[in-house]
Design a protein around this motif. Sequence first.
Motif, PDB file in Angstrom:
ATOM      1  N   ASP A   1     108.574 132.649  41.010  1.00  0.00           N
ATOM      2  CA  ASP A   1     107.524 131.779  40.488  1.00  0.00           C
ATOM      3  C   ASP A   1     108.101 130.516  39.847  1.00  0.00           C
ATOM      4  N   ALA A   2     108.765 129.724  40.660  1.00  0.00           N
ATOM      5  CA  ALA A   2     109.424 128.502  40.195  1.00  0.00           C
ATOM      6  C   ALA A   2     108.441 127.523  39.562  1.00  0.00           C
ATOM      7  N   ASP A   3     107.224 127.436  40.089  1.00  0.00           N
ATOM      8  CA  ASP A   3     106.250 126.497  39.531  1.00  0.00           C
ATOM      9  C   ASP A   3     105.902 126.842  38.087  1.00  0.00           C
ATOM     10  N   THR A   4     105.725 128.108  37.810  1.00  0.00           N
ATOM     11  CA  THR A   4     105.413 128.531  36.441  1.00  0.00           C
ATOM     12  C   THR A   4     106.588 128.237  35.516  1.00  0.00           C
ATOM     13  N   PHE A   5     107.798 128.514  35.965  1.00  0.00           N
ATOM     14  CA  PHE A   5     108.980 128.220  35.145  1.00  0.00           C
ATOM     15  C   PHE A   5     109.036 126.728  34.830  1.00  0.00           C
ATOM     16  N   TYR A   6     108.815 125.889  35.839  1.00  0.00           N
ATOM     17  CA  TYR A   6     108.871 124.442  35.636  1.00  0.00           C
ATOM     18  C   TYR A   6     107.817 123.993  34.627  1.00  0.00           C
ATOM     19  N   GLU A   7     106.609 124.530  34.741  1.00  0.00           N
ATOM     20  CA  GLU A   7     105.548 124.203  33.791  1.00  0.00           C
ATOM     21  C   GLU A   7     105.924 124.637  32.381  1.00  0.00           C
ATOM     22  N   GLN A   8     106.496 125.829  32.248  1.00  0.00           N
ATOM     23  CA  GLN A   8     106.916 126.315  30.932  1.00  0.00           C
ATOM     24  C   GLN A   8     108.009 125.418  30.352  1.00  0.00           C
ATOM     25  N   LEU A   9     108.915 124.992  31.196  1.00  0.00           N
ATOM     26  CA  LEU A   9     110.005 124.120  30.761  1.00  0.00           C
ATOM     27  C   LEU A   9     109.460 122.790  30.242  1.00  0.00           C
ATOM     28  N   LEU A  10     108.511 122.214  30.963  1.00  0.00           N
ATOM     29  CA  LEU A  10     107.907 120.963  30.514  1.00  0.00           C
ATOM     30  C   LEU A  10     107.082 121.165  29.251  1.00  0.00           C
ATOM     31  N   ASP A  11     106.285 122.217  29.228  1.00  0.00           N
ATOM     32  CA  ASP A  11     105.429 122.491  28.063  1.00  0.00           C
ATOM     33  C   ASP A  11     106.250 122.705  26.792  1.00  0.00           C
ATOM     34  N   ALA A  12     107.412 123.324  26.929  1.00  0.00           N
ATOM     35  CA  ALA A  12     108.250 123.603  25.766  1.00  0.00           C
ATOM     36  C   ALA A  12     108.781 122.330  25.116  1.00  0.00           C
TER      37      ALA A  12
END
Length: 61
Positions: free
Chosen positions: A9-20
């Motif tokens: 789930d790379a998209d979710t990881f990327y979103e979490q990275l940006l959100d953080a």
Amino acid sequence: MITTPNWQDADTFYEQLLDAQVNLSPEQQQAFCARLVLLLANQVGDAAVLTECIQAAREAG
């Protein structure tokens, strides 16, 4: 070192990275990234693999 996509789930990881990093100053973002790199490196644990990753990242930039 794994160089082919190995994500769950790379998209979710990327979103979490940006959100953080929302509302962090550039200095805070840099510190966050440094802490994250150290935490992920600890998960990898293998010094030879980490060396390869450092070299690959350096060459890519």
